[in-house]
Design a protein around this motif. Structure first.
Motif, PDB file in Angstrom:
ATOM      1  N   MET A  78       0.843  -1.199   0.000  1.00 37.21           N
ATOM      2  CA  MET A  78       0.000   0.000   0.000  1.00 37.21           C
ATOM      3  C   MET A  78       0.874   1.243   0.000  1.00 37.21           C
ATOM      4  SD  MET A  78      -3.089   1.246   2.547  1.00 37.21           S
ATOM      5  CE  MET A  78      -2.228   0.688   3.987  1.00 37.21           C
ATOM      6  N   ARG A  79       1.889   1.269   0.825  1.00 41.12           N
ATOM      7  CA  ARG A  79       2.763   2.445   0.914  1.00 41.12           C
ATOM      8  C   ARG A  79       3.468   2.750  -0.411  1.00 41.12           C
ATOM      9  NH1 ARG A  79       4.399   4.907   5.660  1.00 41.12           N
ATOM     10  NH2 ARG A  79       3.270   4.144   7.469  1.00 41.12           N
ATOM     11  N   SER A  80       3.672   1.736  -1.232  1.00 46.14           N
ATOM     12  CA  SER A  80       4.397   1.949  -2.487  1.00 46.14           C
ATOM     13  C   SER A  80       3.487   2.321  -3.659  1.00 46.14           C
ATOM     14  CB  SER A  80       5.224   0.711  -2.834  1.00 46.14           C
ATOM     15  OG  SER A  80       4.387  -0.384  -3.127  1.00 46.14           O
ATOM     16  N   LEU A  81       2.196   2.481  -3.413  1.00 47.12           N
ATOM     17  CA  LEU A  81       1.292   2.881  -4.497  1.00 47.12           C
ATOM     18  C   LEU A  81       1.697   4.233  -5.056  1.00 47.12           C
ATOM     19  CD1 LEU A  81      -2.138   1.873  -2.922  1.00 47.12           C
ATOM     20  CD2 LEU A  81      -0.997   0.767  -4.858  1.00 47.12           C
ATOM     21  N   GLU A  82       1.447   4.432  -6.338  1.00 43.74           N
ATOM     22  CA  GLU A  82       1.772   5.705  -6.994  1.00 43.74           C
ATOM     23  C   GLU A  82       0.602   6.165  -7.850  1.00 43.74           C
ATOM     24  OE1 GLU A  82       5.305   4.934  -9.272  1.00 43.74           O
ATOM     25  OE2 GLU A  82       6.597   4.985  -7.498  1.00 43.74           O
ATOM     26  N   ASP A  83       0.472   7.472  -7.970  1.00 38.04           N
ATOM     27  CA  ASP A  83      -0.493   8.094  -8.877  1.00 38.04           C
ATOM     28  C   ASP A  83      -1.941   7.686  -8.596  1.00 38.04           C
ATOM     29  OD1 ASP A  83       1.673   9.324 -10.239  1.00 38.04           O
ATOM     30  OD2 ASP A  83       1.973   7.480 -11.391  1.00 38.04           O
ATOM     31  N   ILE A  84      -2.296   7.560  -7.324  1.00 36.48           N
ATOM     32  CA  ILE A  84      -3.672   7.228  -6.956  1.00 36.48           C
ATOM     33  C   ILE A  84      -4.465   8.533  -6.850  1.00 36.48           C
ATOM     34  CG2 ILE A  84      -5.173   6.224  -5.184  1.00 36.48           C
ATOM     35  CD1 ILE A  84      -3.515   4.119  -6.722  1.00 36.48           C
ATOM     36  N   GLU A 108       2.072   8.754   3.072  1.00 42.55           N
ATOM     37  CA  GLU A 108       3.210   8.334   2.262  1.00 42.55           C
ATOM     38  C   GLU A 108       2.842   8.114   0.798  1.00 42.55           C
ATOM     39  OE1 GLU A 108       6.606   4.873   2.042  1.00 42.55           O
ATOM     40  OE2 GLU A 108       5.940   5.590   4.006  1.00 42.55           O
ATOM     41  N   PHE A 109       1.761   7.369   0.519  1.00 34.83           N
ATOM     42  CA  PHE A 109       1.467   7.128  -0.898  1.00 34.83           C
ATOM     43  C   PHE A 109       0.709   8.276  -1.539  1.00 34.83           C
ATOM     44  CE2 PHE A 109      -2.327   4.769   0.715  1.00 34.83           C
ATOM     45  CZ  PHE A 109      -3.320   5.162  -0.172  1.00 34.83           C
ATOM     46  N   GLY A 110       0.167   9.181  -0.733  1.00 38.18           N
ATOM     47  CA  GLY A 110      -0.315  10.471  -1.188  1.00 38.18           C
ATOM     48  C   GLY A 110      -1.364  10.499  -2.283  1.00 38.18           C
ATOM     49  N   PRO A 111      -2.515   9.860  -2.071  1.00 37.44           N
ATOM     50  CA  PRO A 111      -3.568  10.009  -3.074  1.00 37.44           C
ATOM     51  C   PRO A 111      -4.072  11.457  -3.093  1.00 37.44           C
ATOM     52  CG  PRO A 111      -4.476   9.041  -1.094  1.00 37.44           C
ATOM     53  CD  PRO A 111      -2.984   9.139  -0.885  1.00 37.44           C
ATOM     54  N   GLU A 112      -4.679  11.863  -4.180  1.00 44.85           N
ATOM     55  CA  GLU A 112      -5.256  13.214  -4.212  1.00 44.85           C
ATOM     56  C   GLU A 112      -6.378  13.341  -3.182  1.00 44.85           C
ATOM     57  OE1 GLU A 112      -6.370  14.787  -8.053  1.00 44.85           O
ATOM     58  OE2 GLU A 112      -4.625  13.860  -8.987  1.00 44.85           O
ATOM     59  N   ILE A 113      -7.228  12.314  -3.112  1.00 40.86           N
ATOM     60  CA  ILE A 113      -8.386  12.306  -2.213  1.00 40.86           C
ATOM     61  C   ILE A 113      -8.411  10.968  -1.493  1.00 40.86           C
ATOM     62  CG2 ILE A 113     -10.930  12.331  -2.122  1.00 40.86           C
ATOM     63  CD1 ILE A 113     -10.791  13.916  -4.828  1.00 40.86           C
ATOM     64  N   VAL A 114      -8.762  10.987  -0.212  1.00 38.80           N
ATOM     65  CA  VAL A 114      -8.931   9.732   0.521  1.00 38.80           C
ATOM     66  C   VAL A 114     -10.241   9.785   1.308  1.00 38.80           C
ATOM     67  CG1 VAL A 114      -7.603  10.482   2.566  1.00 38.80           C
ATOM     68  CG2 VAL A 114      -7.878   8.041   2.087  1.00 38.80           C
ATOM     69  N   TYR A 115     -10.936   8.669   1.270  1.00 35.18           N
ATOM     70  CA  TYR A 115     -12.142   8.461   2.069  1.00 35.18           C
ATOM     71  C   TYR A 115     -11.844   7.359   3.073  1.00 35.18           C
ATOM     72  CZ  TYR A 115     -14.934  10.816  -1.567  1.00 35.18           C
ATOM     73  OH  TYR A 115     -15.467  11.708  -2.459  1.00 35.18           O
ATOM     74  N   PRO A 116     -11.853   7.635   4.372  1.00 37.17           N
ATOM     75  CA  PRO A 116     -11.782   6.523   5.315  1.00 37.17           C
ATOM     76  C   PRO A 116     -13.125   5.789   5.286  1.00 37.17           C
ATOM     77  CG  PRO A 116     -11.983   8.602   6.498  1.00 37.17           C
ATOM     78  CD  PRO A 116     -11.886   8.932   5.045  1.00 37.17           C
ATOM     79  N   TYR A 117     -13.076   4.476   5.271  1.00 41.92           N
ATOM     80  CA  TYR A 117     -14.294   3.657   5.282  1.00 41.92           C
ATOM     81  C   TYR A 117     -14.024   2.446   6.153  1.00 41.92           C
ATOM     82  CZ  TYR A 117     -12.626  -0.200   2.329  1.00 41.92           C
ATOM     83  OH  TYR A 117     -11.971  -1.301   1.856  1.00 41.92           O
ATOM     84  N   HIS A 118     -15.040   1.661   6.391  1.00 41.94           N
ATOM     85  CA  HIS A 118     -14.888   0.441   7.199  1.00 41.94           C
ATOM     86  C   HIS A 118     -14.152   0.780   8.493  1.00 41.94           C
ATOM     87  CE1 HIS A 118     -14.744  -3.642   8.295  1.00 41.94           C
ATOM     88  NE2 HIS A 118     -13.730  -4.066   7.562  1.00 41.94           N
TER      89      HIS A 118
END
Length: 153
Positions: A78-84, A108-118
């Motif tokens: 997850m931490r190594s994801l890019e361009d999310i 760290e992986f820095g998505p433009e937008i994040v929704y916490p869920y679950h």
């Protein structure tokens, strides 16, 4: 869905389910679906979610990438994801990761937008406001969007 799910579905009701392992991919119309691992740490024989059993998903359509974490902890994949562009990240101890872990990984992986869920666990709801504060302090480029996924609470 991962094999752990598809093997439990009644075949007569779910004839078109595709089973994907970690690292698998499938194209559904204009949406490319790629799976990544999701699992609990430390990796032990009694983990609720052992590595290889379940999936996180990356959906790509057009120039947009959406990440759905699945029931995971703060894992290197997850931490190594890019361009999310948009991420949906779970956080409900003891089943996934805590607020601190989720905020650190997202920062760290820095998505433009994040929704916490679950984020509802046996002890109630995780503190999504603290999650937003921690993410914003660590990476101001991430927009945290909160939604009331549990309207009866």
């Amino acid at each position: 869905a991962p094999q752990a799910v598809t093997e439990k579905l009644p075949k007569e009701n779910y004839k078109s389910v595709i089973s994907l392992a970690n690292g698998g991919s499938w194209k559904m119309g204009k949406i490319n679906i790629t799976t990544i691992p999701m699992y609990n740490l430390p990796e032990t024989e009694d983990s609720r979610q052992p590595k290889g059993r379940g999936n996180g998903y990356i959906l790509t359509f057009g120039d947009k990438k959406i990440y759905i974490s699945g029931d995971t902890e703060d894992i290197p994949e997850m931490r190594s994801l890019e361009d999310i562009d948009v991420a949906f990240v779970c956080m409900n101890l003891p089943y996934t990761m805590g607020v601190d872990q989720a905020a650190s990984a997202v920062s760290e992986f820095g998505p433009e937008i994040v929704y916490p869920y679950h984020y509802r666990g046996p002890d109630g709801l995780s503190d999504v406001e603290s999650f937003r504060t921690m993410v914003n302090e660590r990476n101001a480029n991430v927009e945290v969007r909160l939604r009331n996924w549990y309207p009866s609470n």
